[in-house]
Scaffold this active site. Sequence first.
Site, short mmCIF file in Angstrom:
data_model
loop_
_atom_site.label_atom_id
_atom_site.label_comp_id
_atom_site.label_asym_id
_atom_site.label_seq_id
_atom_site.Cartn_x
_atom_site.Cartn_y
_atom_site.Cartn_z
N VAL A 119 77.64 -84.39 39.02
CA VAL A 119 78.17 -83.02 39.06
C VAL A 119 79.53 -82.89 38.39
O VAL A 119 79.99 -81.77 38.17
CB VAL A 119 78.28 -82.48 40.51
N TYR A 120 80.18 -83.99 38.06
CA TYR A 120 81.48 -83.89 37.42
C TYR A 120 81.31 -83.35 36.00
O TYR A 120 80.72 -84.01 35.14
CB TYR A 120 82.17 -85.26 37.36
N SER A 121 81.79 -82.14 35.79
CA SER A 121 81.70 -81.47 34.49
C SER A 121 80.26 -81.41 33.98
O SER A 121 80.00 -81.58 32.79
CB SER A 121 82.60 -82.17 33.46
N GLY A 122 79.32 -81.19 34.89
CA GLY A 122 77.94 -81.03 34.51
C GLY A 122 77.34 -82.23 33.80
O GLY A 122 76.48 -82.08 32.92
N GLY A 123 77.78 -83.43 34.17
CA GLY A 123 77.29 -84.64 33.52
C GLY A 123 78.17 -85.15 32.40
O GLY A 123 78.01 -86.28 31.94
#
Length: 352
Positions: free
Chosen positions: A61-65
């Site tokens: 989930v960090y920056s959408g991958g």
Amino acid sequence: MEFRRLGASGLMVPELSFGAGTFGGRGELFGAWGTTDAAEARRLVDICLEAGLNMFDTADVYSGGASEEVLGAAIRGRRDRVTLSTKAGLPTGDGPADAGTSRTRLITAVDGALRRLGTDYIDLFQLHAFDAGTPVQEVLATLDDLVRAGKIRYTGVSNFSGWQLMKSLADADTHGRRRYAAHQVYYSLVGRDYEWELMPLGLDQGVGAVVWSPLGWGRLTGRIRRGTPLPAGSRLHATADYGPPVPDELLFRVVDALDAVAEETGRTVPQIAINWLLRRPTVSSVIIGARNEEQLRQNLGAVGWSLTEEQVARLDAASARTAPYPYFPYERQEGFARLNPHPVRPAAPSKA
């Protein structure tokens, strides 16, 4: 850099690990954390490895991958020198299979993480949150299959309550499955709730703590002081509502104590706050983050020295809070404490 065993497992991890939440910089939350690109990330990884720090933590989930993608690019050509830790379970989309820890979701999440990281195995794979809708037996059986497939090597959890973690460990024992080696937890001088139940559980069950946000969601940087406005560059302007709440009086009391110890030791406020954590029971590794080289080098300065017992006692006192029920009787009443002494918080005898 000291290496420690991760809980009761055979995995040795550095006392400091690096959190790649600043890599990628997509979205409101993670954009405020940092916007480190692959070239910058490679330089930060260089500095970490030179200091002996070889464990890097991220999540889907960090920056959408994008965090996993940037980290994968930064370690390319030296995968054998690093320990990779990532997480899955929180929503990554609006579809029914885009969240949780069902068998379908976990298999898809691990395959996606492997692709983005550019590797064929993950050293430590953690569930980012407890999924109340999926049976524990399904989760553990799927993780066992992923271990046997060689895609992950060790498993852990993050942000579980005591009963959620204990239920999982008991089921693993009952069915002969792999136990969780790690619990990635929030723990800091302004957030000591971990000590009330999860720390004793970790001690009893051999689960090592991997600490996130050791500076209290950016509050213990040394730039926040009593009677002064929040610094213009603080990420708290954009992210405070996402993180753990901290009462102002507690924060300023802890910062005052940190300032006093900083003056005595010549160390910075963040270095002292991190060093305090490294002395705590069950702590296997403390995750540090950095937007740039200067911040990283400062945080790396938290190791290689020790606070005195007297300094630790002052920091303990400044950060202490009354435990909620059912924990406070074990701190306040002698009879309770005799039956169940706490590993960190000795009871203050009373007449009750």
